[in-house]
Design an enzyme around this catalytic site. Structure first.
Site, PDB file in Angstrom:
ATOM      1  N   GLU A  82      12.853 -44.094 -86.732  1.00 37.94           N
ATOM      2  CA  GLU A  82      14.464 -43.700 -86.990  1.00 37.94           C
ATOM      3  C   GLU A  82      15.355 -44.986 -87.000  1.00 37.94           C
ATOM      4  O   GLU A  82      16.592 -45.139 -87.641  1.00 37.94           O
ATOM      5  CB  GLU A  82      14.819 -43.079 -86.564  1.00 37.94           C
ATOM      6  CG  GLU A  82      13.903 -41.352 -86.749  1.00 37.94           C
ATOM      7  CD  GLU A  82      14.041 -41.128 -87.630  1.00 37.94           C
ATOM      8  OE1 GLU A  82      15.491 -40.915 -88.494  1.00 37.94           O
ATOM      9  OE2 GLU A  82      13.835 -40.569 -88.328  1.00 37.94           O
ATOM     10  N   ASP A 184      11.927 -39.342 -96.187  1.00 34.63           N
ATOM     11  CA  ASP A 184      12.326 -40.335 -96.680  1.00 34.63           C
ATOM     12  C   ASP A 184      12.036 -40.121 -98.513  1.00 34.63           C
ATOM     13  O   ASP A 184      13.172 -40.435 -99.366  1.00 34.63           O
ATOM     14  CB  ASP A 184      12.029 -40.824 -96.465  1.00 34.63           C
ATOM     15  CG  ASP A 184      12.501 -41.282 -94.681  1.00 34.63           C
ATOM     16  OD1 ASP A 184      13.034 -40.625 -94.506  1.00 34.63           O
ATOM     17  OD2 ASP A 184      11.668 -41.751 -93.672  1.00 34.63           O
TER      18      ASP A 184
HETATM   19 ZN   LIG Z   1      12.276 -41.795 -91.904  1.00 36.35          ZN
END
Ligand SMILES: [Zn+2]
Length: 381
Positions: A82, A184
């Site tokens: 992150e 993602d």
């Molecule tokens: Zn990610």
């Protein structure tokens, strides 16, 4: 949006929150590792082709202790992942409000509208790539263990930990490359689709694929009775749905301003009013927050949350100025109402004052936005 999260600290000034679902993973992983310790040790031995002395690994409480260590290592891996997103975001000028660590990944809460695909692509890719790198570092440590200790039992424990973390981080890399929200890969897919279609359509496609994967994981999880996969399915489904809901709002409210959504005129309070009077006003008006205005200027906001923080006796003694939130976020009437919704979600607030020429002319609340979306969905004939 991310309710049920606790703040655990700050990194680079960004608040790090931890979600309940992540706390669930530590005992769950400790349990899974504990009951499967012999099998996992063999698997790691096989993957890395290194002999492991399992005498200490399987002794007494060690399986559970190793479970907790590996779970905490996974936590570190997700955090690093992150932070990589945030560093790139910051470099590209996107403001990150907070990082929330969830069960199988994190969510970096952005305050802005959907970012430009040119920004989103590198921002999305850097997370999985960091997980891959972290996995490779752990894998190299596996081979460096013989140089660290001469005790074969301790070497076995270290190889187990590094090997396990290498595998988990590489799984995290692969999992996040699935081209669907909330992974993602969903952001990568959306950035690619957005070259050819409006962003809300691209978001909807990526979210629907996410739901499809969730259902697939759920079915496989049920067939093989794998509770871990069922949990992942749930996590993916909820993530994809919340992304789709936000997308629905983006679509319905795309050219609606905060000014046309706000409630006005506004009931405001003065800084020297007794808090007990504010409580009475809340009960009478059913408003859960008021702007605090002094000499026609907005100086703060007071909400039910602020009031409930102090005791009944303090409410008689204290004034609004003692407990109000100073320098509240405001928006001009011309701002897109989606900005208001995003700020509310990111900061977990319920209302934003609308200010024009330094004066509060209205207030926009979550329920005002929901009502406006309803009206856009089914306009009165
Ligand atoms: Zn990610």
């Amino acid at each position: 949006m991310m309710n049920g999260s606790y703040k655990i600290g700050r990194i680079f000034g960004i608040p790090i929150l931890i979600h309940y679902s992540f706390l669930l993973v530590i005992p769950l992983l400790a349990w899974i590792i504990g009951i499967q310790i012999a099998l996992t040790t063999n698997t790691i031995q096989y993957i890395f082709q290194v002999p492991i002395d399992a005498s200490l690994i399987t002794a007494g409480f060690m399986p559970w202790i190793l479970g907790i260590i590996v779970a905490l290592g996974l936590f570190l891996g997700v955090l690093v992942h992150e932070i990589a997103h945030c560093i790139v975001a910051r470099h590209k000028g996107v403001k990150i409000q907070s990082i929330t660590l969830l069960m199988f990944g994190g969510v970096s809460q952005m305050e802005e509208e959907v970012p430009d695909p040119k920004v989103e692509l590198p921002m999305a890719l850097v997370g999985p790539l960091t997980s891959l790198l972290f996995g490779f570092v752990c894998a190299s440590l596996v081979y460096l263990v013989p140089g660290m200790t001469t005790d074969p039992a301790i070497a076995g424990v270290l190889i187990f930990i590094f090997g396990y973390l290498a595998v988990l981080n590489i799984i995290l890399f692969a999992f996040n490359l699935i081209p669907a929200f909330p992974m993602d890969g969903g952001r990568v897919l959306r950035a690619a689709l957005a070259q050819r279609m409006p962003i809300h359509k691209a978001t909807r496609i990526a979210a629907n694929i996410g739901k499809g994967f969730a259902i697939l994981f759920g079915i496989i999880g049920l067939l093989f009775f794998n509770p871990f996969l069922i949990l992942i399915a749930l996590f993916v489904y909820i993530g994809a749905s919340s992304e789709a809901a936000m997308d629905q709002f983006t679509y319905l409210l795309h050219n609606v301003t905060a000014g046309s959504t706000m409630s006005s005129p506004v009931t405001s309070v003065t800084p020297n009013l007794a808090v007990s009077k504010v409580t009475e006003m809340m009960l009478a008006t059913k408003h859960l927050g008021f702007p605090v205005v002094e000499h026609d200027k907005l100086v703060g906001m007071i909400t039910l949350v602020d009031v409930n923080r102090i005791s009944q006796t303090d409410r008689e003694a204290k004034q609004v100025r003692d407990i109000m939130t100073r320098d509240p976020i405001t928006l001009p009437p011309s701002a897109p109402v989606m900005d208001a919704l995003r700020i509310m979600s990111a900061r977990n607030i319920g209302r934003i004052p609308i200010v024009k020429d330094g004066r509060v002319i209205g207030i926009v609340t979550r329920s005002d936005i929901l009502k406006m979306a309803e009206l856009k969905k089914d306009p009165p004939q």
